[in-house]
Design a protein around this motif. Structure first.
Motif, short mmCIF file in Angstrom:
data_model
loop_
_atom_site.label_atom_id
_atom_site.label_comp_id
_atom_site.label_asym_id
_atom_site.label_seq_id
_atom_site.Cartn_x
_atom_site.Cartn_y
_atom_site.Cartn_z
N PRO A 31 0.80 -1.22 0.00
CA PRO A 31 0.00 0.00 0.00
C PRO A 31 0.84 1.28 0.00
CG PRO A 31 -0.11 -1.10 2.14
CD PRO A 31 0.54 -2.06 1.20
N VAL A 32 2.06 1.20 0.55
CA VAL A 32 2.94 2.37 0.60
C VAL A 32 4.32 1.99 0.09
CG1 VAL A 32 4.02 4.11 2.06
CG2 VAL A 32 1.68 3.38 2.54
N ASP A 33 4.86 2.78 -0.83
CA ASP A 33 6.20 2.58 -1.38
C ASP A 33 7.06 3.77 -0.94
OD1 ASP A 33 8.45 2.11 -2.93
OD2 ASP A 33 7.52 2.82 -4.79
N VAL A 34 7.96 3.54 0.02
CA VAL A 34 8.80 4.60 0.58
C VAL A 34 10.16 4.60 -0.11
CG1 VAL A 34 9.88 5.49 2.68
CG2 VAL A 34 7.63 4.40 2.80
N TYR A 35 10.71 5.79 -0.37
CA TYR A 35 12.00 5.86 -1.06
C TYR A 35 12.83 7.05 -0.58
CZ TYR A 35 9.80 9.56 -3.82
OH TYR A 35 9.15 10.72 -4.20
N ILE A 36 14.14 6.93 -0.81
CA ILE A 36 15.07 8.03 -0.57
C ILE A 36 15.95 8.15 -1.80
CG2 ILE A 36 16.73 6.52 0.62
CD1 ILE A 36 17.47 8.95 2.36
N SER A 37 16.24 9.38 -2.22
CA SER A 37 16.98 9.60 -3.47
C SER A 37 18.07 10.64 -3.29
CB SER A 37 16.03 10.08 -4.58
OG SER A 37 14.95 9.21 -4.78
N GLY A 38 19.12 10.49 -4.08
CA GLY A 38 20.14 11.51 -4.22
C GLY A 38 20.30 11.84 -5.69
N PHE A 39 20.58 13.11 -6.01
CA PHE A 39 20.66 13.49 -7.42
C PHE A 39 21.68 14.60 -7.63
CE2 PHE A 39 17.22 16.04 -5.56
CZ PHE A 39 17.60 17.33 -5.92
N GLY A 40 22.09 14.74 -8.87
CA GLY A 40 22.99 15.81 -9.27
C GLY A 40 22.79 16.12 -10.74
N GLY A 41 23.15 17.33 -11.13
CA GLY A 41 22.99 17.74 -12.51
C GLY A 41 23.41 19.19 -12.69
N TYR A 42 22.62 19.93 -13.45
CA TYR A 42 22.98 21.32 -13.76
C TYR A 42 21.73 22.20 -13.72
CZ TYR A 42 27.30 23.66 -15.03
OH TYR A 42 28.45 24.38 -14.99
N SER A 43 21.92 23.45 -13.33
CA SER A 43 20.83 24.42 -13.29
C SER A 43 21.05 25.50 -14.34
CB SER A 43 20.73 25.07 -11.90
OG SER A 43 21.86 25.87 -11.64
N SER A 67 23.81 21.56 -9.84
CA SER A 67 22.61 21.46 -9.01
C SER A 67 22.61 20.07 -8.38
CB SER A 67 21.36 21.67 -9.87
OG SER A 67 20.18 21.45 -9.13
N PHE A 68 22.42 20.02 -7.07
CA PHE A 68 22.42 18.71 -6.41
C PHE A 68 21.53 18.75 -5.18
CE2 PHE A 68 25.94 21.21 -4.74
CZ PHE A 68 25.82 21.05 -3.37
N GLY A 69 21.14 17.57 -4.69
CA GLY A 69 20.27 17.52 -3.52
C GLY A 69 19.77 16.13 -3.24
N GLY A 70 18.65 16.05 -2.51
CA GLY A 70 18.10 14.77 -2.13
C GLY A 70 16.60 14.84 -1.94
N LYS A 71 15.97 13.66 -1.90
CA LYS A 71 14.52 13.55 -1.74
C LYS A 71 14.20 12.45 -0.73
CE LYS A 71 13.48 14.58 -6.64
NZ LYS A 71 12.33 15.51 -6.61
N LEU A 72 13.09 12.61 -0.05
CA LEU A 72 12.52 11.57 0.80
C LEU A 72 11.02 11.57 0.54
CD1 LEU A 72 12.66 9.49 3.12
CD2 LEU A 72 12.39 11.41 4.72
#
Length: 215
Positions: A31-43, A67-72
Motif C-alpha cells: 500500500p505504501v512505497d517509501v524511497y530516498i533519493s540523491g541526485f545531481g545535474g545542472y541548473s 545542481s544537487f540535492g536529495g529527496k525523501l
C-alpha cells in the motif's frame, strides 16, 4: 471426435484462465512505497530584472551552475485500482549557485514538498511498482538565498514554487535510476550596504539524474 476436441479446448481455456489469474494474484503491491533519493545535474537560470534602490537593470544574466540535492518520499498505490496511477508526496532539497554580474555571489537552497502522480509500466511479480514509470509533480516551500556583494553578505528566505517531471527505471525491486527536469521560482528582497534594497526574481530550470532506494 468433435465433442472430444471441444472438451479439450474447454480444458485448455480453463487452465489458461487459471494460470493468468494466478499470475495476476502474485503481483502483490504494497500500500505504501517509501524511497530516498540523491541526485545531481545542472541548473539553468533565466535572465532577471534587478531593482536596486528604485533603479532597475533589465535582463541580467545569471550563471549556470551545478545542481544537487536529495529527496525523501512515499507513493500510495490504492488509487491504482480505480485511476490507474499512484499518488505520492515527497520532500525535496535542491542547492545551486546562480551568480550574477561577476560580482554578486548567490547560494540558493530550495526546501519544499511536492505532490506527485506516476503511471506504473511493466508491472510484474518481481517488480510490483512497475519496471519503469513516468511521473509529474507540483509543490512549494521556501528558498534560502545567501547573497555576497563586494564583501558584504546577506541572507533572505522567500516562498518558492516548484514543478517537475521525470522518468524512473528500476534496476532491481529496490534500486532505481531516474532523470528529472524541474522548474523553481522565488522572488527575493535583500538589504545591501547603505540601506538599499536589492530585489529580483530567481527562476531556474534544473536537469538532474540520480539513484533511488525503495523500501
Amino acid at each position: 471426435m468433435k465433442a472430444l476436441v471441444s472438451v479439450a479446448l474447454l480444458l485448455l481455456s480453463v487452465i489458461s484462465y487459471s494460470e493468468s489469474a494466478r499470475a495476476q494474484g502474485e503481483v502483490r503491491v504494497r500500500p505504501v512505497d517509501v524511497y530516498i533519493s540523491g541526485f545531481g545535474g545542472y541548473s539553468f537560470p533565466f535572465k532577471t530584472d534587478i531593482s536596486l534602490d528604485g533603479s532597475t537593470v533589465s535582463d541580467v544574466e545569471l550563471d549556470n551552475s551545478p545542481s544537487f540535492g536529495g529527496k525523501l518520499g512515499m507513493w500510495f498505490t490504492a488509487p491504482r485500482k480505480t485511476l490507474g496511477i499512484d499518488i505520492g508526496a515527497e520532500i525535496d532539497v535542491t542547492h545551486f549557485t546562480p551568480d550574477m554580474l561577476g560580482v554578486i555571489e548567490l547560494n540558493a537552497t530550495y526546501f519544499g514538498a511536492n505532490l506527485l502522480a506516476r503511471l506504473p509500466m511493466g508491472v510484474e511479480p518481481d517488480l510490483p511498482n512497475g519496471r519503469w514509470f513516468p511521473y509529474i509533480g507540483v509543490g512549494g516551500g521556501a528558498q534560502r538565498l545567501s547573497i555576497q556583494v563586494l564583501g558584504n553578505e546577506g541572507r533572505n528566505t522567500a516562498p518558492a514554487f516548484q514543478g517537475l517531471g521525470g522518468v524512473k527505471v528500476f534496476l532491481t525491486k529496490h534500486f532505481a535510476l531516474f532523470a528529472e527536469g524541474k522548474f523553481i521560482r522565488a522572488s527575493h528582497s535583500q538589504g545591501v550596504e547603505g540601506g538599499a534594497e536589492l530585489d529580483f526574481t530567481l527562476s531556474s530550470v534544473h536537469g538532474v539524474g540520480g539513484l533511488s532506494v525503495h523500501f
